[in-house]
Scaffold this active site. Structure first.
Site, mmCIF file in Angstrom:
data_model
loop_
_atom_site.group_PDB
_atom_site.id
_atom_site.type_symbol
_atom_site.label_atom_id
_atom_site.label_comp_id
_atom_site.label_asym_id
_atom_site.label_seq_id
_atom_site.Cartn_x
_atom_site.Cartn_y
_atom_site.Cartn_z
ATOM 1 N N CYS A 2 0.873 -1.175 0.000
ATOM 2 C CA CYS A 2 0.000 0.000 0.000
ATOM 3 C C CYS A 2 0.909 1.223 0.000
ATOM 4 O O CYS A 2 2.115 1.102 0.149
ATOM 5 C CB CYS A 2 -0.851 0.050 1.266
ATOM 6 S SG CYS A 2 -1.869 -1.403 1.504
ATOM 7 N N ARG A 27 1.646 1.650 -5.977
ATOM 8 C CA ARG A 27 1.814 0.712 -4.856
ATOM 9 C C ARG A 27 0.504 0.014 -4.483
ATOM 10 O O ARG A 27 0.503 -0.886 -3.641
ATOM 11 C CB ARG A 27 2.348 1.455 -3.622
ATOM 12 C CG ARG A 27 3.702 2.067 -3.813
ATOM 13 C CD ARG A 27 4.144 2.775 -2.553
ATOM 14 N NE ARG A 27 4.265 1.858 -1.442
ATOM 15 C CZ ARG A 27 5.334 1.114 -1.182
ATOM 16 N NH1 ARG A 27 6.396 1.196 -1.957
ATOM 17 N NH2 ARG A 27 5.351 0.312 -0.149
ATOM 18 N N TRP A 74 -3.792 -1.610 -1.283
ATOM 19 C CA TRP A 74 -3.749 -2.861 -2.049
ATOM 20 C C TRP A 74 -4.146 -3.923 -1.037
ATOM 21 O O TRP A 74 -3.382 -4.251 -0.129
ATOM 22 C CB TRP A 74 -2.335 -3.096 -2.575
ATOM 23 C CG TRP A 74 -2.184 -4.380 -3.298
ATOM 24 C CD1 TRP A 74 -1.698 -5.554 -2.807
ATOM 25 C CD2 TRP A 74 -2.511 -4.637 -4.663
ATOM 26 N NE1 TRP A 74 -1.708 -6.513 -3.780
ATOM 27 C CE2 TRP A 74 -2.196 -5.980 -4.927
ATOM 28 C CE3 TRP A 74 -3.048 -3.857 -5.689
ATOM 29 C CZ2 TRP A 74 -2.397 -6.559 -6.173
ATOM 30 C CZ3 TRP A 74 -3.237 -4.442 -6.918
ATOM 31 C CH2 TRP A 74 -2.917 -5.779 -7.153
ATOM 32 N N ASN A 100 0.775 0.489 6.143
ATOM 33 C CA ASN A 100 1.242 -0.347 5.029
ATOM 34 C C ASN A 100 1.955 -1.536 5.667
ATOM 35 O O ASN A 100 2.839 -1.349 6.499
ATOM 36 C CB ASN A 100 2.210 0.466 4.155
ATOM 37 C CG ASN A 100 2.955 -0.407 3.165
ATOM 38 O OD1 ASN A 100 2.418 -1.402 2.686
ATOM 39 N ND2 ASN A 100 4.177 -0.049 2.865
ATOM 40 N N GLY A 101 1.552 -2.757 5.294
ATOM 41 C CA GLY A 101 2.203 -3.950 5.848
ATOM 42 C C GLY A 101 1.171 -4.941 6.354
ATOM 43 O O GLY A 101 0.004 -4.886 5.957
ATOM 44 N N GLU A 477 7.584 -20.651 -20.557
ATOM 45 C CA GLU A 477 7.533 -19.295 -20.004
ATOM 46 C C GLU A 477 8.735 -18.475 -20.482
ATOM 47 O O GLU A 477 8.607 -17.287 -20.805
ATOM 48 C CB GLU A 477 7.472 -19.369 -18.475
ATOM 49 C CG GLU A 477 7.534 -18.034 -17.741
ATOM 50 C CD GLU A 477 6.410 -17.078 -18.082
ATOM 51 O OE1 GLU A 477 5.442 -17.473 -18.766
ATOM 52 O OE2 GLU A 477 6.508 -15.900 -17.696
ATOM 53 N N LYS A 481 8.232 -14.990 -22.441
ATOM 54 C CA LYS A 481 8.774 -13.719 -21.931
ATOM 55 C C LYS A 481 9.637 -13.060 -23.000
ATOM 56 O O LYS A 481 9.537 -11.867 -23.230
ATOM 57 C CB LYS A 481 9.595 -14.013 -20.677
ATOM 58 C CG LYS A 481 9.609 -12.938 -19.658
ATOM 59 C CD LYS A 481 8.438 -12.940 -18.696
ATOM 60 C CE LYS A 481 7.093 -13.078 -19.308
ATOM 61 N NZ LYS A 481 6.000 -13.238 -18.414
ATOM 62 N N GLU A 484 7.424 -11.747 -25.981
ATOM 63 C CA GLU A 484 6.499 -10.630 -25.727
ATOM 64 C C GLU A 484 7.210 -9.301 -25.540
ATOM 65 O O GLU A 484 6.663 -8.262 -25.894
ATOM 66 C CB GLU A 484 5.523 -10.928 -24.575
ATOM 67 C CG GLU A 484 6.067 -10.815 -23.177
ATOM 68 C CD GLU A 484 4.984 -10.977 -22.107
ATOM 69 O OE1 GLU A 484 5.282 -11.592 -21.079
ATOM 70 O OE2 GLU A 484 3.855 -10.495 -22.278
ATOM 71 N N HIS A 500 11.564 -34.813 -32.522
ATOM 72 C CA HIS A 500 10.369 -35.143 -33.311
ATOM 73 C C HIS A 500 9.973 -33.995 -34.242
ATOM 74 O O HIS A 500 8.835 -33.952 -34.709
ATOM 75 C CB HIS A 500 9.208 -35.503 -32.385
ATOM 76 C CG HIS A 500 9.474 -36.739 -31.566
ATOM 77 N ND1 HIS A 500 9.553 -37.993 -32.111
ATOM 78 C CD2 HIS A 500 9.722 -36.893 -30.236
ATOM 79 C CE1 HIS A 500 9.822 -38.875 -31.162
ATOM 80 N NE2 HIS A 500 9.939 -38.227 -30.016
ATOM 81 N N LYS A 597 -1.999 -5.484 -19.929
ATOM 82 C CA LYS A 597 -1.710 -6.185 -18.673
ATOM 83 C C LYS A 597 -2.814 -7.166 -18.334
ATOM 84 O O LYS A 597 -2.570 -8.271 -17.869
ATOM 85 C CB LYS A 597 -1.534 -5.151 -17.547
ATOM 86 C CG LYS A 597 -1.174 -5.754 -16.196
ATOM 87 C CD LYS A 597 0.232 -6.295 -16.212
ATOM 88 C CE LYS A 597 0.610 -7.008 -14.933
ATOM 89 N NZ LYS A 597 1.770 -7.915 -15.127
HETATM 90 C C1 AGP Z 1 2.481 -12.620 -19.449
HETATM 91 O O1 AGP Z 1 3.617 -11.891 -19.308
HETATM 92 C C2 AGP Z 1 1.267 -11.884 -19.828
HETATM 93 N N1 AGP Z 1 1.038 -10.727 -19.079
HETATM 94 C C3 AGP Z 1 0.026 -12.766 -20.022
HETATM 95 O O2 AGP Z 1 0.371 -13.962 -20.644
HETATM 96 C C4 AGP Z 1 -0.797 -13.076 -18.771
HETATM 97 O O3 AGP Z 1 -0.126 -13.999 -17.955
HETATM 98 C C5 AGP Z 1 -2.173 -13.616 -19.197
HETATM 99 O O4 AGP Z 1 -2.836 -12.636 -19.944
HETATM 100 C C6 AGP Z 1 -3.024 -14.032 -18.013
HETATM 101 O O5 AGP Z 1 -3.234 -12.973 -17.145
HETATM 102 P P1 AGP Z 1 -3.825 -13.203 -15.683
HETATM 103 O O6 AGP Z 1 -2.802 -13.959 -14.904
HETATM 104 O O7 AGP Z 1 -4.057 -11.826 -15.162
HETATM 105 O O8 AGP Z 1 -5.088 -13.992 -15.838
#
Ligand code: AGP
Length: 602
Positions: A2, A27, A74, A100-101, A477, A481, A484, A500, A597
Site C-alpha cells: 500500500c 503501490r 492494495w 502499510n504492511g 515461459e 517472456k 512478448e 520429433h 496487462k
Molecule cells: C504474461 O507476461 C502476460 N502478461 C500474459 O500472458 C498473462 O499472464 C495472461 O494474460 C493471463 O493474465 P492473468 O494472470 O491476469 O489472468
C-alpha cells in the site's frame, strides 16, 4: 503493498495529500482515503476505487487543513470496500491511522479489544491500531506514549502514520515496510516512497526499522525503540517522480524481477512451518481437500505455465491433475466428477477467458478456487474460495514476480491437497527449500550473467527453450517472456520433443536454452549433445558444477535446491535474459506493442 503519506504545515495539505496518493498509486489502487485536521476536529474521507475518485469527492467538499495523513490500498485483509479503506479510526473518531504492511497478531488483538467493548467495523488488520491507542489514552498516556506503547504490541511488518484530534502533529513509525521523511521549508512530509512529495521537497530522510517520528510544521524528532533520539542524515534526491517510482530502475519489469525475494517472503509468510515440514493455508484448514480426487487448473498465458508447473508438483505427489488453457476449456468440456476441484490461476483475477471457464465449472456444480493476486477481483468474488499470491502490484505487462509467487502458492496448495487426499507425508526438505527460495533468488539476481549472454546472442535468428517435467513450463515461459518484450521469435518445447520436429530448425544461429532442474539432468545432457551435434549454441540453466554446464557454451547458474523448486530459480535467469535482450533492442519493455496487462475481452 500500500502507499501512505502525511503532510504537516502546508495550507495546501489536502491537495498535497491527494497528489502524494496519486504518485503512490503504483503501490496499490483498490481504495484510498485521507484524514485531516482542520481546527474543527478530524475529518475522514475514504472510499473504494481509485485515488482520482476520492480526489473528486474531496474537491467537491473543498475542505481545508494544515495536517493530514493519506493512504492508497492494495488489499491484504478484507476486500476493497469503503469500510476497509484507510484511514481507520477508534471508537471516538479522534484517532486516525494509515498502515502499510501486515499485522500478524491482529486476530488476537481484535478479540481482546472486542472483549473490552471496542467496536471494530472493518475486516482489516489495521483497525486494531487506533483502538489500542484509544485504550492507552483512556489510561492517561500522552498521545506519543499511547502511540509508542501500541506499536510495542504489534507483530508483523508495518509503516504507520497517525493523527489525533486537536493536535497539529503526525506520529509515525516503521518496521519492515518503507517510510521516508520529506523535509520542506514550511511543511514536512512522510510517505512510503519519495515520489509522494518530490514536487514539494527533494530533501529526504530514509527512516530505519524501529524509528519513530513525531513531526509538526516546525520540524521533526526521530527516536529509536529504546526511546533515545537519533539523528538521521538528510539527503538530496535528484530524480524525477517517475524515476523514483521505478526505484532507480530503468523499467518496472526489472524492478519487479528484483522484487521477487520480497514478494515471495510475503507469499509464504505464515503459511509454512519448516520445522514441522507443514503447510498451513489460511482459507484451507487441515482436511479441506480430503475428498478431492482430481484437480483441473484453468489459466491463460504465464498463469497457464504456472498451472502446468503445479500439475507436475501434484503428479509428483500422486494427485491426478490437468491444466487447461481457459479459452479451450469452454470449447471442449473436459470430463469431471463431483470430486474434481477446479483452480483458476489468474494474476489479475480479471482475465475474461479464465472467468468464463470458471463460470462454466461453477454451472456444472464443481468446487472452484481462485489463485490470484487481487483481493476483490472478479475471480476472487466468483469462486467458492480464494488463495492470494500476495506478490504486490505488478505494473510491467510482462508477468515476472507474480509468476514466481503463483508457483510457490501453488506448491503450498499442492502439498496441502496431497496431504489431505492421499497418503503423502508432508516433506520437511520441500518446505525448508521453500523458505530458502527468496534468498536463493537474491543470489541468482546478484550473480546472473544473463546480460553478457544477451549481448553474445543478440543477433540470433530464433531462440529455443527446452526442459523436461517441471522445467517444461519454465521453457514455455522463457520463450513467452522473450517473445512478448523483445519481439524476437522464440519457442519452448518439451526436451524430448526436440527430435520429433523442432531439431530441423536448429542451426548455429538458433541458441537453445537447456533447463536442468536436478530431477532430469542425465537426459538433459543427451539433449544438449543432440543440439551441439547440429552446431546449435547451448545456454544451459543449471548448477555451475553440473555436467550440463560443462558441456554448454554458456551457463546461467542456479544454486542446487529441491527439484520441485529449481524451476523458479531457472525462470529468474530467463526473465533477466529476456529483459536484457529487449533492452539491447530498445523495445517498449513495460508496455510491449499489442499487449495489455489484463485481457478483459474474449
Ligand atoms: C504474461 O507476461 C502476460 N502478461 C500474459 O500472458 C498473462 O499472464 C495472461 O494474460 C493471463 O493474465 P492473468 O494472470 O491476469 O489472468
Amino acid at each position: 503493498m500500500c502507499g501512505i503519506t502525511a503532510c504537516v504545515g502546508s495550507e495546501r495539505t489536502v491537495p498535497t495529500l491527494l497528489t502524494g496518493l496519486d504518485n503512490l498509486e503504483y503501490r496499490g489502487y483498490d481504495s484510498a482515503g485521507i484524514a485531516i485536521q482542520n481546527g474543527d476536529g478530524l475529518s475522514v474521507f475514504k472510499q473504494e476505487g481509485k485515488v482520482s475518485d476520492l480526489a473528486e469527492r474531496v474537491r467537491r467538499r473543498d475542505p481545508t487543513a494544515t495536517t493530514g495523513i493519506g493512504h492508497t490500498r492494495w488489499s491484504t485483509h478484507g476486500p476493497p470496500t469503503d469500510g476497509n479503506a484507510h484511514p481507520h479510526t477508534d471508537c471516538t473518531g479522534e484517532i486516525a491511522i494509515v498502515h502499510n504492511g501486515i499485522i500478524e497478531n491482529y486476530a488476537q488483538l481484535r478479540s481482546m479489544l472486542k472483549a473490552r467493548g471496542h467496536e471494530l467495523t472493518s475486516a482489516t488488520d489495521t483497525e486494531v491500531v487506533p483502538h489500542l491507542v484509544e485504550e492507552r489514552l483512556d489510561q492517561g498516556a500522552t498521545t506519543f506514549e499511547a502511540f509508542k506503547d501500541t506499536v510495542d504490541q504489534l507483530e508483523g511488518s508495518y509503516a504507520l502514520a497517525m493523527v489525533a484530534e486537536g493536535g497539529d502533529t503526525v506520529y509515525a513509525t516503521r518496521d519492515g515496510s518503507p517510510l521516508v521523511l520529506g523535509v520542506g521549508e514550511e511543511a514536512n512530509f512522510l510517505a512510503s516512497d519519495v515520489p509522494a512529495f518530490l514536487e514539494f521537497t527533494g530533501n529526504v530522510v530514509y527512516l530505519e526499522n524501529g524509528d519513530t517520528v513525531v513531526m509538526d510544521a516546525d520540524g521533526y524528532e526521530i527516536s529509536h525503540r529504546d526511546g533515545a533520539s537519533i539523528e538521521r542524515p538528510v539527503r538530496e534526491v535528484d530524480w524525477t517522480a517517475e524515476d523514483a517510482e521505478k526505484g532507480g530502475f530503468d523499467h518496472y519489469m526489472l524492478k519487479e524481477i528484483t522484487e521477487q525475494p520480497t514478494a515471495l517472503r510475503q507469499t509464504i509468510r505464515g503459511r509454512i512451518d519448516p520445522d514441522r515440514g507443514s503447510v498451513e493455508l489460511e482459507t484451507f484448514p487441515d482436511g479441506s481437500f480430503a475428498d478431492v480426487e482430481r484437480v483441473q487448473f484453468i489459466a491463460c498465458g504465464t498463469s497457464y505455465h504456472a498451472a502446468l508447473y503445479a500439475v507436475q508438483i501434484l503428479s509428483n505427489r500422486g494427485v491426478p491433475a490437468d491444466a487447461f488453457l481457459a479459452s479451450e476449456y469452454t470449447a471442449g468440456v473436459p470430463p469431471t466428477d463431483e470430486d474434481t476441484l477446479v483452480v483458476g490461476v489468474t494474476q489479475s483475477g480479471e482475465t475474461a477467458d479464465t472467468l468464463n471457464a470458471l463460470e462454466m465449472a461453477r454451472e456444472r456444480g464443481l468446487e472452484t478456487v481462485a489463485v490470484t493476486n487481487v483481493i476483490g477481483s472478479t475471480a476472487a468474488r466468483t469462486c467458492d474460495e480464494s488463495l492470494f499470491i500476495r506478490a504486490g502490484p505488478e505494473i510491467g505487462v510482462a508477468a515476472t514476480k507474480t509468476f514466481s509467487s503463483q508457483i510457490v502458492t501453488l506448491c503450498c496448495l499442492a502439498e496441502r491437497i496431497a496431504t489431505d487426499s492421499t497418503d503423502h507425508c508432508p516433506s520437511e526438505t520441500f518446505v525448508q527449500a521453500i523458505e530458502e527460495l527468496p534468498g536463493m533468488i537474491e543470489s541468482v539476481i546478484d550473480r546472473s550473467t544473463a546480460e553478457p549472454a544477451a549481448i553474445a546472442y543478440s543477433d540470433s535468428d530464433s531462440y529455443f527453450f527446452v526442459g523436461r517435467n517441471e522445467a517444461r513450463p519454465v521453457a514455455l515461459e522463457g520463450a513467452l517472456k522473450l517473445k512478448e518484450i523483445s519481439y524476437e521469435h522464440a519457442e519452448g518445447f518439451a526436451a524430448g520433443e526436440l527430435k520429433h520436429g523442432p531439431l530441423a530448425l536448429v542451426t548455429e544461429s538458433t541458441p537453445v536454452f537447456a533447463i536442468a532442474t536436478g530431477s532430469n539432468e542425465e537426459r538433459m545432457v543427451s539433449t544438449t549433445e543432440e543440439i551441439r551435434a547440429r552446431d546449435g549454441p547451448v545456454i544451459s540453466v543449471a548448477p555451475a558444477d553440473s555436467e550440463i554446464a560443462a558441456l554448454a557454451d554458456h551457463n546461467l547458474a542456479v544454486p542446487e535446491t529441491h527439484p520441485d523448486l529449481a524451476g523458479v530459480l531457472a525462470n529468474v535467469q530467463l526473465q533477466l535474459f529476456a529483459y536484457h535482450t529487449a533492452s539491447l533492442l530498445d523495445r517498449a519493455i513495460d508496455k510491449p506493442r499489442n499487449l495489455a496487462k489484463s485481457v478483459t475481452v474474449e
